[in-house]
Design a protein around this motif. Structure first.
Motif, PDB file in Angstrom:
ATOM      1  N   GLU A 132       0.852  -1.182   0.000  1.00 45.68           N
ATOM      2  CA  GLU A 132       0.000   0.000   0.000  1.00 45.68           C
ATOM      3  C   GLU A 132       0.897   1.244   0.000  1.00 45.68           C
ATOM      4  O   GLU A 132       1.862   1.314   0.764  1.00 45.68           O
ATOM      5  N   ALA A 133       0.555   2.204  -0.857  1.00 41.61           N
ATOM      6  CA  ALA A 133       1.258   3.491  -0.863  1.00 41.61           C
ATOM      7  C   ALA A 133       0.228   4.540  -0.482  1.00 41.61           C
ATOM      8  O   ALA A 133      -0.695   4.814  -1.248  1.00 41.61           O
ATOM      9  N   LEU A 134       0.367   5.090   0.727  1.00 41.17           N
ATOM     10  CA  LEU A 134      -0.652   5.992   1.267  1.00 41.17           C
ATOM     11  C   LEU A 134      -0.176   7.431   1.156  1.00 41.17           C
ATOM     12  O   LEU A 134       0.954   7.750   1.553  1.00 41.17           O
ATOM     13  N   GLY A 135      -1.038   8.305   0.611  1.00 40.79           N
ATOM     14  CA  GLY A 135      -0.708   9.721   0.532  1.00 40.79           C
ATOM     15  C   GLY A 135      -0.039  10.128  -0.780  1.00 40.79           C
ATOM     16  O   GLY A 135       0.547  11.202  -0.861  1.00 40.79           O
ATOM     17  N   PHE A 136      -0.114   9.296  -1.800  1.00 33.28           N
ATOM     18  CA  PHE A 136       0.475   9.622  -3.116  1.00 33.28           C
ATOM     19  C   PHE A 136      -0.652   9.827  -4.120  1.00 33.28           C
ATOM     20  O   PHE A 136      -1.550   9.001  -4.198  1.00 33.28           O
ATOM     21  N   ASP A 137      -0.576  10.921  -4.909  1.00 29.90           N
ATOM     22  CA  ASP A 137      -1.694  11.143  -5.821  1.00 29.90           C
ATOM     23  C   ASP A 137      -1.378  11.002  -7.308  1.00 29.90           C
ATOM     24  O   ASP A 137      -2.271  10.841  -8.116  1.00 29.90           O
TER      25      ASP A 137
END
Ligand code: ATP
Ligand code: MG
Length: 431
Positions: A132-137
């Protein structure tokens, strides 16, 4: 006599020969994840049921019929054995403010539980590695995830794995598509199966995911979500594709790829193989920008994927991976009381120097112990009898190559063994 107890249907024991392959796989996976800067996280296996209802969606196969849910007999709380890891990982990230002011790259692995019909590649307890990569847009992280997968398939030497890609757009775009989809499917109401009829107005996108062969022509010709995407969604999707093309990763756009969980938006992907029959998806994932807010966190974009370890391991072996049996360097044989004490000392000295040693336990004649030594696959037997013990010596007997048994002082056993194993390696290498 009482009936012997068996494991729960669809939940498998992983016996030593296989478990060693799992560990080799896990070692490769750990190195691979580190090489991309991902850090481990471990969540509980049991979570509050509402977590999955909220994250995965009430009208999905998982929540409607696959969850192992129960009431905690002590406090009446509704609990569920996790059917997947994303919801728990996001819950943990919110609970511990992990993404406060910085994005996070995380991974986990472990058992997941779904009450499905067990068959090859489909179990009730199965295992996933999740990323999971959280906070990347941006589309860059979506592409990173896909590139990572491609590298792992390469590291493992997997054959016949193909990438399928789609974009689910934004919530608004899906709403517009949904209206068109309902209108279209209304025209085929009679032909829809029970799930389809029920989902027509609750979750029509799910119908596109159906595995019912009788409905394939209907869903094939259904309105495409892609045709409802606006500029921003299209730009994001183009960004992902440009990076994939740069990296030389072939893919196919599959307009029907919608995924079985409601939290996805924009990029979704699956890695599929033709080598595993009906259970051909080894890895799946995508973007889920709304989930963190939906679970009560400060809104932040994210994306991730999970792979099914059971399916991957079958494919690994189908693609030619031959597991090497893990055998000890030494099997230690001994008879007599003084010899036993010497054997314990010798075994510890060897382990302290880095050798793997199986110390014979349980007594028995030299002959029966030597049989065990042979069966263990050890390279050398170290033999200590009364004679040797009295003299402070040991006998070193090669088991897998010719060569004489030698008798040496116990103190020089580790260095002698090291020399001998080096010589063997050189011989194996044909030098
Ligand atoms: P499927 O369409 O095969 O049911 P899914 O879309 O439900 O898969 P995900 O929730 O995306 O699966 O899980 C990711 C991966 O985990 C799948 O691609 C698959 O490799 C594996 N997986 C899912 N369910 C099972 C299961 N019951 N047994 C073994 N592996 C599974
Ligand atoms: Mg499923």
């Amino acid at each position: 006599m009482s009936k012997t107890l068996q494991a729960v249907r669809g939940m498998n024991d992983i016996l030593p020969d296989d478990a060693e392959v799992w560990e080799q796989f896990e070692d490769i996976v750990r190195d691979w994840l580190r090489s991309y800067g991902y850090r481990p996280i471990r969540m509980p296996i049991v979570e509050p049921t509402p977590l999955f209802k909220r994250a995965i969606g009430e009208v999905t196969d998982i929540v409607e019929k696959e969850m192992y849910s129960f009431v905690d007999a002590l406090n009446g709380e509704q609990l569920t054995l996790r059917p997947e890891g994303t919801a728990s990982c996001v819950r943990a990230a919110i609970q511990h403010s992990l993404i406060f002011g910085q994005p996070r790259r995380l991974y986990y692995h472990g058992p997941m539980f779904r009450h499905e019909r067990p068959q090859k590649g489909r179990y009730r307890q199965f295992h996933q590695v999740g990323v999971e990569a959280l906070g990347f847009d941006g589309p860059d992280i979506d592409a990173e995830h896909i590139l990572m997968c491609a590298r792992l398939w390469d590291d493992l030497g997997l054959e016949d794995v193909k990438l399928e890609l789609n974009s689910l757009g934004s919530a608004d775009e899906r709403a517009a598509h949904r209206a068109a989809l309902i209108a279209y499917l209304e025209g085929y109401k009679e032909r829809l199966d029970e799930d389809g009829q029920r989902r027509l107005h609750t979750n029509p996108l799910r119908i596109l995911d159906t595995k019912n062969p009788d409905l394939q022509d209907i869903v094939e010709a259904a309105p495409r979500l892609m045709d409802f995407l606006g500029d921003e969604s299209l730009r994001h999707f183009d960004g992902v594709q440009a990076l994939l093309k740069d990296a030389g990763i072939p893919y196919r756009i599959n307009h029907r790829l919608v995924r079985g969980l409601d939290y996805y938006n924009r990029t979704v992907f699956e890695w599929v193989t033709t080598r595993l029959g009906a259970q051909g998806t080894i890895c799946a994932g995508g973007r889920y920008d709304g989930l963190i807010a939906q679970l009560g966190g400060k809104p932040a974009p994210a994306c991730g994927f999970a792979m099914g370890i059971e399916r991957l391991l079958v494919l690994w072996q189908e693609s030619g991976f031959i597991p090497e049996p893990l055998t000890p360097d030494v099997y230690l044989v001994h008879a007599g009381e003084a010899a036993q004490r010497a054997a314990f000392r010798a075994a510890e000295a060897l382990r302290g120097t880095g050798f793997t040693v199986t110390l014979h336990c349980g007594g028995g004649s030299f002959k029966s112990q030597m049989k065990r030594a042979d069966a263990s696959g050890a390279t050398y037997a170290v033999v200590i009898g009364d004679d040797e013990a009295a003299a402070g010596e040991v006998s070193l007997k090669p088991l897998r190559s010719g060569g004489e048994q030698i008798r040496i002082p116990m103190e020089i056993l580790p260095e002698t063994l090291a020399d001998r194993l080096l010589e063997l390696e050189d011989d194996d290498g044909g030098l």
